[in-house]
Design an enzyme around this catalytic site. Structure first.
Site, PDB file in Angstrom:
ATOM      1  N   PRO A 258      34.641   2.892  84.667  1.00 27.92           N
ATOM      2  CA  PRO A 258      33.184   2.957  84.798  1.00 27.92           C
ATOM      3  C   PRO A 258      32.532   2.050  83.757  1.00 27.92           C
ATOM      4  O   PRO A 258      33.044   1.897  82.647  1.00 27.92           O
ATOM      5  CB  PRO A 258      32.864   4.433  84.552  1.00 27.92           C
ATOM      6  CG  PRO A 258      34.041   4.978  83.821  1.00 27.92           C
ATOM      7  CD  PRO A 258      35.215   4.151  84.203  1.00 27.92           C
ATOM      8  N   HIS A 259      31.430   1.433  84.152  1.00 34.86           N
ATOM      9  CA  HIS A 259      30.770   0.509  83.236  1.00 34.86           C
ATOM     10  C   HIS A 259      29.297   0.399  83.569  1.00 34.86           C
ATOM     11  O   HIS A 259      28.868   0.737  84.665  1.00 34.86           O
ATOM     12  CB  HIS A 259      31.434  -0.872  83.284  1.00 34.86           C
ATOM     13  CG  HIS A 259      31.533  -1.442  84.666  1.00 34.86           C
ATOM     14  ND1 HIS A 259      32.533  -1.074  85.543  1.00 34.86           N
ATOM     15  CD2 HIS A 259      30.759  -2.319  85.329  1.00 34.86           C
ATOM     16  CE1 HIS A 259      32.380  -1.726  86.680  1.00 34.86           C
ATOM     17  NE2 HIS A 259      31.306  -2.474  86.579  1.00 34.86           N
ATOM     18  N   GLY A 260      28.551  -0.039  82.579  1.00 39.02           N
ATOM     19  CA  GLY A 260      27.120  -0.216  82.754  1.00 39.02           C
ATOM     20  C   GLY A 260      26.571  -1.138  81.694  1.00 39.02           C
ATOM     21  O   GLY A 260      27.237  -1.440  80.705  1.00 39.02           O
TER      22      GLY A 260
END
Length: 154
Positions: A65-67
């Protein structure tokens, strides 16, 4: 630069507990907030926004997951081995038990993509993944990542 430049020993969790994808993302957001000083809600919202585009569960029990956030000064990450796998809506349908979270500045561009590629490359090594899954000790887990972390061009 290496992945260990993005994660510190205190950003590695050997036995994280979560029972759902949402709970896992919230727990990771809370931990990322404590490490970075950023608001947990902003991290969580950025992760949810990215997940709405498609799951970051890349298969074989692994998720990245990344942002991106405007307040972030440099890319940082968290690595977690879950006590029990959770449904992450991964591409292969397999539940996830290894998670490498990355948070990047909005302006990071290619550096963000290089960091994602580096994390994915490391977690494609079946021998390393098997050893990580068998490791319950925090220090040993960080040591494994540090020893096997390959440089990437930033």
């Amino acid at each position: 630069m290496r992945l260990t430049d993005l994660i510190s020993p205190d950003a590695v969790f050997a036995t994280l507990k979560a029972s759902t994808k949402k709970q896992l993302l919230q727990e990771l957001s809370d931990r990322a907030a404590k490490l970075s000083g950023l608001p947990a809600r902003e991290i969580f919202d950025a992760l949810l926004h990215r997940e709405r585009l498609g799951s970051t569960g890349i298969g074989e029990g692994i998720a990245i997951p990344h942002g991106k956030l405007g307040k972030v000064k440099s890319i940082f990450g968290i690595f977690a081995r879950l006590e029990r796998p959770v449904d992450f809506e991964a591409l292969d349908g397999a539940p996830v038990d290894l998670v490498f979270l990355l948070i990047a500045p909005e302006s990071s561009g290619a550096d963000h993509l290089k960091a994602l590629a580096c994390a994915a490359r490391m977690l494609r090594d079946p021998g390393l993944v098997a050893t990580i899954r068998a490791t319950r000790d925090h220090d040993a887990l960080y040591s494994l990542i540090a020893q096997r972390s390959k440089p990437y061009a930033a």
